[in-house]
Design a protein around this motif. Structure first.
Motif, PDB file in Angstrom:
ATOM      1  N   THR A  93       0.855  -1.193   0.000  1.00 44.49           N
ATOM      2  CA  THR A  93       0.000   0.000   0.000  1.00 44.49           C
ATOM      3  C   THR A  93       0.883   1.233   0.000  1.00 44.49           C
ATOM      4  O   THR A  93       1.823   1.323   0.788  1.00 44.49           O
ATOM      5  N   VAL A  95       0.747   5.732  -0.548  1.00 44.81           N
ATOM      6  CA  VAL A  95      -0.074   6.931  -0.715  1.00 44.81           C
ATOM      7  C   VAL A  95       0.718   7.897  -1.583  1.00 44.81           C
ATOM      8  O   VAL A  95       1.896   8.158  -1.322  1.00 44.81           O
ATOM      9  N   VAL A  97       0.986  11.749  -3.216  1.00 44.86           N
ATOM     10  CA  VAL A  97       0.544  13.087  -2.856  1.00 44.86           C
ATOM     11  C   VAL A  97       1.063  14.076  -3.888  1.00 44.86           C
ATOM     12  O   VAL A  97       2.216  13.984  -4.308  1.00 44.86           O
ATOM     13  N   ARG A 156       8.359   4.795  -7.223  1.00 41.74           N
ATOM     14  CA  ARG A 156       9.065   6.054  -6.951  1.00 41.74           C
ATOM     15  C   ARG A 156       9.535   6.716  -8.241  1.00 41.74           C
ATOM     16  O   ARG A 156       9.487   7.934  -8.379  1.00 41.74           O
ATOM     17  N   GLN A 165       4.797  12.926  -4.521  1.00 38.76           N
ATOM     18  CA  GLN A 165       5.538  12.372  -3.389  1.00 38.76           C
ATOM     19  C   GLN A 165       4.948  11.006  -3.052  1.00 38.76           C
ATOM     20  O   GLN A 165       3.727  10.826  -3.085  1.00 38.76           O
ATOM     21  N   VAL A 166       5.814  10.040  -2.740  1.00 41.39           N
ATOM     22  CA  VAL A 166       5.357   8.698  -2.382  1.00 41.39           C
ATOM     23  C   VAL A 166       5.512   8.517  -0.879  1.00 41.39           C
ATOM     24  O   VAL A 166       6.603   8.691  -0.348  1.00 41.39           O
ATOM     25  N   ILE A 167       4.425   8.172  -0.222  1.00 40.17           N
ATOM     26  CA  ILE A 167       4.525   7.814   1.190  1.00 40.17           C
ATOM     27  C   ILE A 167       4.376   6.301   1.242  1.00 40.17           C
ATOM     28  O   ILE A 167       3.305   5.759   0.981  1.00 40.17           O
ATOM     29  N   SER A 168       5.476   5.637   1.543  1.00 45.73           N
ATOM     30  CA  SER A 168       5.490   4.179   1.438  1.00 45.73           C
ATOM     31  C   SER A 168       5.542   3.567   2.822  1.00 45.73           C
ATOM     32  O   SER A 168       5.877   4.228   3.791  1.00 45.73           O
ATOM     33  N   PRO A 169       5.218   2.285   2.914  1.00 54.57           N
ATOM     34  CA  PRO A 169       5.395   1.627   4.210  1.00 54.57           C
ATOM     35  C   PRO A 169       6.876   1.505   4.508  1.00 54.57           C
ATOM     36  O   PRO A 169       7.711   1.583   3.603  1.00 54.57           O
ATOM     37  N   LEU A 170       7.171   1.291   5.749  1.00 53.67           N
ATOM     38  CA  LEU A 170       8.556   1.169   6.172  1.00 53.67           C
ATOM     39  C   LEU A 170       9.091  -0.187   5.744  1.00 53.67           C
ATOM     40  O   LEU A 170       8.530  -1.212   6.092  1.00 53.67           O
ATOM     41  N   ALA A 171      10.165  -0.192   4.985  1.00 57.76           N
ATOM     42  CA  ALA A 171      10.750  -1.461   4.572  1.00 57.76           C
ATOM     43  C   ALA A 171      11.393  -2.127   5.777  1.00 57.76           C
ATOM     44  O   ALA A 171      12.064  -1.477   6.556  1.00 57.76           O
TER      45      ALA A 171
END
Lengths: 176, 313
Positions: A93, A95, A97, A156, A165-171
């Protein structure tokens, strides 16, 4: 190709007659040819236009074994409608922006699908209310097992081109 | 121990105030323009009162403080990027005099780590800097307590201002500008909050962590940094619908430093609220450690400084 090729998950879509033994008849060639059965989705309540029952079978096998499985199924008279569609094992998932988000959304989505080798399962768009509050979109992506990092890099790249802007989960961390 | 404190902001004055409770004597307090020095111990209350009323700490020059009598120099001047001055020169001149140094200023260990370590090697003095990361939370010393090879990743919320803004935006569906103004009113954000919201402050802390983990070689140029200025309320509500929230996370792993807004589980460990900080340390054999607490504030950071001073006794 040899049996040392990587084992991957594959989905086979079959259409079976509603008769006793049909499912067993279809599963035999899978086991006989070294496929590891992951799941069977037998849509008993559904009928195809030809009156058959659609069945989706997830199988783990090397590419070579998978080809043998499909050939053996056809030899056994099983109606294989689709084979080789690779199974998307992971979900990601993100988000996105940016002020230009909604105007370029369809282009962004199709580029993400083609460049990240993923399937977009769901998109939720939230339009910003003011100039300082740009729009956001939540994307749920189906990605190949273990390929989340590569998919994220591709997302990305597309986002960078589209000024998003990509807000990604923490790898690596707890990403739920 | 005799302490000379360079920097008379929130941290410097808090160290001065708390020093006596740890049985230390303050022999110098200095800022960028002047210093008060007394080898027998200063009247801390009088010096701080003078700073408040006349905006000057004393009649001596700042250089007199560095030249004076002290066991430990506390470097608590504002963090600067690039050459990390004047903090860097304060640190090296104390080490060259074979004195110990305890840092609250991130600059020297973030931007010139290899340089200060080289000076420290030739010195009888030791440099400690646990107060530079995570305020009162013992981050650097916890990492050092493990063999650094067995720490595989360190990540967390390292800036209280950014965390306050994001958590308030999420809980009350407010936009960034609104919450930032409120944070400034509350004193949670400074008048110029740039370094807090653009990720620089969190990145400097990550750089320090990377220098500790990987034995130096990192500056902020090596960090990939994104801020929270452009995170809209709509992104937080989309995340919330999915059981997640957004936090400014610094992540040090695989010799890489990444800082930016990330999706984290809404009820997860990393989703601390308000000005709290949290650090997760991933270890090879002992799983994950979570350390959280107050990551900023005069007394909180001064406590970390004085903990380091205690180790030098």
């Amino acid at each position: 190709m040899s049996d040392r090729d990587p084992v991957r998950a594959h989905t086979v879509r079959l259409e079976l007659d509603d008769e006793p033994g049909e499912l067993l008849n279809a599963l035999g060639p899978i086991a006989d040819n070294g496929g590891n059965l992951l799941s069977i989705f037998h849509e008993r309540g559904n009928r195809t236009p030809r009156g058959q029952i659609p069945v989706a079978v997830d199988v783990e096998a090397t590419p070579e074994r998978f080809d043998r499985i499909v050939a053996a199924l056809r030899d056994a008279g099983v109606n294989v409608v689709q084979a080789g569609t690779e199974h998307y094992g992971d979900e990601l998932t993100v988000v996105l922006v940016g002020p230009l988000l909604e105007s370029n959304l369809s282009e962004t989505l199709s580029r993400i699908e083609s460049e990240s080798d993923c399937s977009i399962k769901n998109v939720t768009l939230s339009i910003g209310e003011s100039a300082t509050d740009p729009s956001s979109a939540r994307l749920r992506l189906a990605v190949h097992t273990g390929a989340s990092d590569a998919a994220l890099d591709a997302v990305r790249g597309v986002a960078y081109d589209q000024e998003l802007q990509v807000i990604s989960p923490l790898a690596g961390g707890e990403s739920a | 121990m005799k302490l000379a404190i360079m920097g008379a902001g929130a941290v410097g004055t808090s160290v001065a105030e708390l020093a006596s409770t740890y049985d230390h004597t303050v022999t110098g307090i200095g800022d960028s323009s002047s210093a008060a020095v007394d080898p027998d111990g200063l009247d801390v209350g009088a010096v701080l009162e003078r700073k408040r009323t006349n905006n000057t700490v004393g009649r001596s020059a700042p250089e007199d403080l560095l030249d004076g009598e002290y066991d430990v120099l506390i470097e608590a001047t504002p963090t600067t990027l690039g050459d990390a001055e004047p903090g860097y020169s304060h640190v090296t001149s104390a080490l060259e005099r074979d004195r110990h140094v305890v840092l609250a200023n991130k600059g020297p260990v973030a931007e010139r780590y290899d340089d200060v370590r080289r000076v420290e090697q030739k010195s009888e003095g030791t440099m400690l800097f646990d107060a530079t990361v995570g305020g009162a939370i013992p981050v650097v010393s916890t990492i050092e307590a493990f063999d650094s090879d067995s720490v595989t990743a360190v990540r967390g919320v390292l800036n209280g201002t950014a965390n306050f803004i994001l958590s308030r935006m999420a809980t009350d569906s407010l936009d960034y500008e609104h919450v930032l103004a409120e944070a400034q009113d509350l004193g949670v954000a400074e008048a110029d909050p740039t370094f807090d919201v653009d990720g620089t402050d969190a990145a400097l802390k990550c750089v320090i962590i990377a220098n500790v983990l990987y034995g130096g070689g990192y500056t902020i140029e090596d960090a990939l940094v994104e801020g929270i200025q452009n995170v809209p309320a709509s992104a937080l509500s989309l995340a919330a619908e999915d059981g997640r929230t957004i936090r400014l996370i610094g992540d040090v792993a695989d010799e890489r430093i990444l800082v930016g807004p990330r999706l984290v589980p809404e009820s997860g460990t990393l989703a601390v609220s308000g000005t709290q900080n949290i650090v997760q340390i991933e270890t090879q054999h002992a799983g994950r450690l979570n350390v959280s607490g107050r990551g900023a504030g005069g007394h909180e950071t001064a406590t970390a400084v004085l903990r380091d001073v205690g180790l030098l006794e």
